[in-house]
Design a protein around this motif. Structure first.
Motif, PDB file in Angstrom:
ATOM      1  N   LEU A   1       0.668  -1.139   0.010  1.00 23.40           N
ATOM      2  CA  LEU A   1      -0.036   0.137  -0.003  1.00 23.40           C
ATOM      3  C   LEU A   1       0.927   1.280   0.011  1.00 23.40           C
ATOM      4  O   LEU A   1       0.523   2.026  -0.886  1.00 23.40           O
ATOM      5  CB  LEU A   1      -0.932  -0.134   1.108  1.00 23.40           C
ATOM      6  CG  LEU A   1      -1.816   1.199   1.524  1.00 23.40           C
ATOM      7  CD1 LEU A   1      -2.806   1.535   0.245  1.00 23.40           C
ATOM      8  CD2 LEU A   1      -2.709   1.120   2.766  1.00 23.40           C
ATOM      9  N   ILE A   2       1.884   1.203   0.842  1.00 22.55           N
ATOM     10  CA  ILE A   2       2.716   2.328   0.969  1.00 22.55           C
ATOM     11  C   ILE A   2       3.375   2.540  -0.367  1.00 22.55           C
ATOM     12  O   ILE A   2       3.690   3.570  -0.929  1.00 22.55           O
ATOM     13  CB  ILE A   2       3.859   2.332   2.084  1.00 22.55           C
ATOM     14  CG1 ILE A   2       3.203   2.330   3.438  1.00 22.55           C
ATOM     15  CG2 ILE A   2       4.933   3.420   2.034  1.00 22.55           C
ATOM     16  CD1 ILE A   2       4.069   1.904   4.603  1.00 22.55           C
ATOM     17  N   GLY A   3       3.907   1.364  -1.271  1.00 22.52           N
ATOM     18  CA  GLY A   3       4.689   1.458  -2.419  1.00 22.52           C
ATOM     19  C   GLY A   3       3.578   2.095  -3.403  1.00 22.52           C
ATOM     20  O   GLY A   3       4.095   2.771  -4.365  1.00 22.52           O
ATOM     21  N   LEU A   4       2.409   1.552  -3.321  1.00 27.04           N
ATOM     22  CA  LEU A   4       1.618   2.075  -4.416  1.00 27.04           C
ATOM     23  C   LEU A   4       1.069   3.557  -4.231  1.00 27.04           C
ATOM     24  O   LEU A   4       1.054   4.321  -5.166  1.00 27.04           O
ATOM     25  CB  LEU A   4       0.124   1.368  -4.303  1.00 27.04           C
ATOM     26  CG  LEU A   4      -0.940   1.461  -5.263  1.00 27.04           C
ATOM     27  CD1 LEU A   4      -0.345   1.277  -6.833  1.00 27.04           C
ATOM     28  CD2 LEU A   4      -1.990   0.513  -5.053  1.00 27.04           C
ATOM     29  N   ILE A   5       1.087   3.930  -2.942  1.00 22.46           N
ATOM     30  CA  ILE A   5       0.833   5.554  -2.706  1.00 22.46           C
ATOM     31  C   ILE A   5       2.177   6.382  -3.233  1.00 22.46           C
ATOM     32  O   ILE A   5       1.988   7.432  -3.849  1.00 22.46           O
ATOM     33  CB  ILE A   5       0.779   5.888  -1.128  1.00 22.46           C
ATOM     34  CG1 ILE A   5      -0.531   5.327  -0.858  1.00 22.46           C
ATOM     35  CG2 ILE A   5       0.779   7.340  -0.875  1.00 22.46           C
ATOM     36  CD1 ILE A   5      -0.718   4.950   0.577  1.00 22.46           C
ATOM     37  N   ASN A   6       3.319   5.867  -2.893  1.00 25.08           N
ATOM     38  CA  ASN A   6       4.497   6.411  -3.403  1.00 25.08           C
ATOM     39  C   ASN A   6       4.502   6.443  -5.038  1.00 25.08           C
ATOM     40  O   ASN A   6       4.868   7.391  -5.525  1.00 25.08           O
ATOM     41  CB  ASN A   6       5.778   5.843  -2.863  1.00 25.08           C
ATOM     42  CG  ASN A   6       6.079   5.939  -1.591  1.00 25.08           C
ATOM     43  OD1 ASN A   6       5.520   7.052  -1.056  1.00 25.08           O
ATOM     44  ND2 ASN A   6       6.809   5.247  -0.767  1.00 25.08           N
ATOM     45  N   GLY A   7       3.966   5.251  -5.469  1.00 28.38           N
ATOM     46  CA  GLY A   7       4.075   4.983  -7.002  1.00 28.38           C
ATOM     47  C   GLY A   7       3.109   6.101  -7.689  1.00 28.38           C
ATOM     48  O   GLY A   7       3.373   6.514  -8.706  1.00 28.38           O
TER      49      GLY A   7
END
Length: 291
Positions: free
Chosen positions: A14-20
């Motif tokens: 989820l954090i990676g998708l937000i950063n992405g």
């Protein structure tokens, strides 16, 4: 895999998708400016910061909240981008790209120094709008409403811009301008105005990402510095000037970064640059770039 491991994995994804999401919007603006105008805009991170600062100042000094800031900040920063292109960058047409890079790098340093001198280096909080507070418990992960909003909004924004560039008449004019501006002018299109508006749109996207990021990260004059190097890496991986490459590369590399934090946390800060090196070795033009 036990439930705690699943929750950790889901949380990092989820954090990676937000950063992405932020990578995708910023890379998209950078790819538009480079791909359509051949300008290496090193001020892109500063313009992202300017969007966040505009949102904070609108709230602090004018009482204008988040929803209006989503419109006002990109418009203000986009107008600044148009002035920057018309006042400075337009004078560099026909010269080596390095001059545009150095000029925008100088603009970035000036903007950062200006706001740092006024507000200092400490981060300033920007509250989440009341409509997006709270979240949903999905059993394997707690999904905050604001994080879900960021992901959904970024997907809509990115693919709307892609559609406008690839599937509309305006987009065809923009693409043709990079190949044969004289031909475009013969259709009655003011190429110089089109270039200025395109640069303004690219800077507005950076500012929009800054507003979206303001409630997640604290607003500060340094907020665009480190992010800019990652965004340039994303653009290189996707293909310099490739709109689709910027979008898919941004989201994908955010997820890769999140997975790396689970598998090998020590490498999470450099994994995007490792991918960039591997892509350049295999395909110098990037995954979606033209050879």
């Amino acid at each position: 895999m036990d439930s705690s491991s699943v929750q950790v994995l889901a949380g990092q994804l989820l954090i990676g998708l937000i950063n992405g999401s932020f990578y995708a919007i910023l890379s998209l603006g950078l790819a538009i400016i480079f791909g359509l105008l051949n300008i290496v805009n090193f001020a892109h991170g500063a313009l992202y910061m300017l969007g966040g600062m505009c949102a904070w100042m609108l709230l602090e000094y004018a009482g204008i909240g988040y929803w209006w800031a989503l419109i006002a900040a990109p418009l203000l920063v986009g107008a600044f981008g148009i002035l920057l292109e018309r006042g400075l960058l337009a004078r560099l047409q026909g010269v080596d790209h390095i001059y545009g890079l150095l000029l925008t790098f100088g603009v970035a340093l000036m903007l950062q120094s200006l706001f740092q001198g006024i507000y200092g280096s400490a981060g300033m909080p920007y509250s989440i709008p009341s409509e997006l507070k709270g979240g949903w418990n999905l059993a394997f992960v707690f999904l905050p409403k604001y994080r879900a909003w960021i992901i959904g909004a970024s997907i809509v924004i990115c693919f709307s811009v892609w559609y406008a560039i690839e599937k509309t008449r305006l987009g065809s004019y923009l693409r043709a301008t990079t190949e044969n501006p004289e031909l475009v002018e013969s259709f009655g299109v003011n190429v110089q105005v089109l270039i200025a508006l395109t640069f303004g749109a690219g800077t507005a996207l950076a500012a929009l990402a800054g507003v979206l990021a303001a409630p997640v990260y604290s607003v500060s004059p340094q907020m665009g510095g480190e992010l800019l190097t990652v965004v340039f890496a994303v653009v290189v991986i996707g293909g310099m000037g490739s709109v689709l490459g910027a979008i898919l590369g941004g989201f994908s590399l955010g997820i890769v970064e999140g997975l790396t934090k689970v598998i090998y946390p020590e490498a999470s800060s450099v994994v995007i640059f490792v991918v960039m090196i591997l892509v350049i070795m295999a395909r110098p033009a990037g995954l979606f770039g033209k050879l």
